[in-house]
Write an enzyme that holds these catalytic residues in place. Structure first.
Site, PDB file in Angstrom:
ATOM      1  N   GLY A  73     -24.662 -14.747 -16.718  1.00  0.00           N
ATOM      2  CA  GLY A  73     -25.526 -13.574 -16.632  1.00  0.00           C
ATOM      3  C   GLY A  73     -25.155 -12.516 -17.661  1.00  0.00           C
ATOM      4  N   GLN A 180     -29.169 -10.752  -9.283  1.00  0.00           N
ATOM      5  CA  GLN A 180     -29.128 -10.760  -7.817  1.00  0.00           C
ATOM      6  C   GLN A 180     -30.478 -11.056  -7.176  1.00  0.00           C
ATOM      7  OE1 GLN A 180     -26.620 -10.812  -5.852  1.00  0.00           O
ATOM      8  NE2 GLN A 180     -25.000 -10.263  -7.279  1.00  0.00           N
ATOM      9  N   CYS A 326      -9.111   0.910  -4.692  1.00  0.00           N
ATOM     10  CA  CYS A 326      -7.756   1.443  -4.587  1.00  0.00           C
ATOM     11  C   CYS A 326      -6.770   0.506  -5.270  1.00  0.00           C
ATOM     12  CB  CYS A 326      -7.361   1.632  -3.133  1.00  0.00           C
ATOM     13  SG  CYS A 326      -5.920   2.683  -2.910  1.00  0.00           S
TER      14      CYS A 326
HETATM   15  C1  LIG Z   1     -22.852 -11.239 -11.227  1.00  0.00           C
HETATM   16  C2  LIG Z   1     -23.763 -10.311 -11.933  1.00  0.00           C
HETATM   17  C3  LIG Z   1     -23.842 -10.288 -13.335  1.00  0.00           C
HETATM   18  C4  LIG Z   1     -22.944 -11.118 -14.209  1.00  0.00           C
HETATM   19  O1  LIG Z   1     -23.216 -12.489 -14.137  1.00  0.00           O
HETATM   20  P1  LIG Z   1     -22.099 -13.524 -14.644  1.00  0.00           P
HETATM   21  O2  LIG Z   1     -22.779 -14.844 -14.611  1.00  0.00           O
HETATM   22  O3  LIG Z   1     -20.979 -13.429 -13.679  1.00  0.00           O
HETATM   23  O4  LIG Z   1     -21.731 -13.112 -16.026  1.00  0.00           O
HETATM   24  C5  LIG Z   1     -24.734  -9.412 -13.919  1.00  0.00           C
HETATM   25  N1  LIG Z   1     -25.521  -8.626 -13.186  1.00  0.00           N
HETATM   26  C6  LIG Z   1     -25.486  -8.624 -11.846  1.00  0.00           C
HETATM   27  C7  LIG Z   1     -26.401  -7.729 -11.084  1.00  0.00           C
HETATM   28  C8  LIG Z   1     -24.605  -9.462 -11.168  1.00  0.00           C
HETATM   29  O5  LIG Z   1     -24.569  -9.443  -9.837  1.00  0.00           O
END
Ligand SMILES: *Cc1c(COP(=O)(O)O)cnc(C)c1O
Length: 406
Positions: A73, A180, A326
């Protein structure tokens, strides 16, 4: 209750669907041909790529030529943003939001250092952006707008259709981080005013290391990786055939199950929310209850620390995630909850549960029964009970946690 894993962190990553594993196995074993080669043996791999591309396109309501396979992503987001900006080098204004995933947020911060003017749109206390504020930010200099479809921490769904329509009106390209959203809500790119859209395999039961970028036909594109002619010259590098096949299979499965997200998954999430709110005083849901992914519950418990809750849940075999940080040496809650102005005493004790179509009623029962006891025990020893609601990070004289703020 046995120590079986109760995995409720599906917004962080998901388990591989058994059908997806089956689909990719031949390409990890005997079918190792390079799709670019001329002999028939490699033709099998090429056909598998074509099929996967059609499966991804079908889930999105897009054309197969509009799908570019990437490694994740994050790569999809970066490819879209750099592509659009390089295509219009004279425009130096970028619009995004304060609640993006780091994959986009950090691009915005980087672009600012590179001389771009960057507008980070704020959100209200439910995490909603304002269309008026967005409209005021758009101007002749705007090169690109990038907004997430759904937030990974709260599940909030942003008004991408309206934002895209305004972008169209102003002739500004629009990128959407839909990592998502894909597989959880039905999308139809043919009808959406979106030019680029990022997705990631490991958020929808495919393996890690595979993503895709939708690029609307005719939208400007500048390759991020140059080299061979793979992906029609849009992304060089020998295709990760097993992973691509897996993403295709995962998208086909997601299409088949998309209604379950809205029915079964939503019902379990709603039940968990209802039971926790009823059983635990001074608990609040973060985000927009009216406009949220069906699988996500972000909930805060006053006077307790997210990390402490997570550790105790982990003892019970329950995996969830917390919005505060934290452990990273700061008392700052997540940038998303901070942008929403969630009071410190609540933001600190936020937990995100994210379900999947594999989540069972027994698992939800177990969490609904266990968590109130966990919160009771933690509150009995909480150092925060004397803190005012508006306490800020650093006002932690009463705090005895072990983070570096002392
Ligand atoms: C997990 C996530 C990404 C990154 O995707 P990867 O495949 O882990 O690089 C980007 N945007 C959102 C909203 C995500 O939840």
């Amino acid at each position: 209750m046995s120590k079986a894993l109760v995995y409720l962190d599906n917004n962080a990553t998901t388990g591989l669907a058994p059908e997806v594993l089956e689909a990719m196995l031949p390409f990890l074993k005997d079918q190792y041909g390079n799709p670019s080669s001329m002999y028939r043996f490699a033709g099998t791999a090429q056909e598998a790529l074509n099929k996967a591309r059609s499966q991804v396109a079908a889930l999105l309501g897009a054309q197969p030529e509009e799908i570019v396979f990437t490694s994740c992503g994050t790569e999809s987001d970066a490819t879209a943003v750099y592509s659009a900006l390089r295509a219009r080098p004279e425009k130096k204004h970028f619009i995004t939001t304060r609640v993006e995933h780091p994959a986009v947020l950090s691009l915005g911060q980087y672009l600012e250092k590179q001389g771009y003017t960057v507008t980070f749109l704020g959100v209200d206390n439910k995490g909603r952006i304002s269309l008026d504020e967005f409209q005021r930010a758009l101007n002749k200099e705007t090169a690109l707008v990038s907004m997430m479809y759904a937030n990974n921490e709260t599940g909030n769904i942003h008004p991408v259709e309206q934002v895209g329509a305004l972008c169209r009106e102003h002739g500004v390209p629009f990128h959407v981080d839909a990592v998502q959203a894909v597989g959880k809500i039905a999308l139809n790119m043919a009808a959406l005013p979106i030019d680029y859209l990022a997705l990631s395999g490991h958020k929808l039961h495919a393996p890690k290391g595979i993503g895709a970028l939708y690029v609307r036909r005719g939208a400007p594109f500048r390759p991020f990786l140059r080299g061979g002619h793979q992906e029609r010259g849009r992304r060089a590098g020998t295709e990760a055939v097993p992973n691509v096949v897996a993403l295709g299979a995962a998208c086909a499965l997601a299409a088949q199950h998309i209604e379950d997200e809205n029915t079964t998954v939503r019902a379990l999430r709603d039940e968990l929310q209802k039971r926790l709110l009823a059983a635990i005083p001074e608990s609040v849901v973060n985000g927009d209850p009216e406009n949220r992914l069906p699988n996500t519950l972000n909930i805060s418990f006053k006077y307790v620390e997210g990390e402490a809750i997570l550790l105790m849940l982990d003892q019970l075999g329950i995996c969830a995630s917390s919005g505060s940080a934290c452990t990273s040496g700061s008392l700052e809650p997540s940038h998303v909850l901070r942008a929403m102005g969630v009071p410190f005493t609540y933001a600190h004790g936020s937990i995100r549960f994210s379900l999947s179509r594999y989540t069972t009623r027994q698992e939800i029962d177990f969490v609904a029964e266990s968590l109130p006891k966990v919160i009771d025990r933690l509150r009995a020893i909480s150092p925060y009970r004397n803190l005012p609601d508006d306490a800020a990070p650093g006002d932690c004289a009463a705090c005895s946690c072990s983070c570096s703020n002392g």
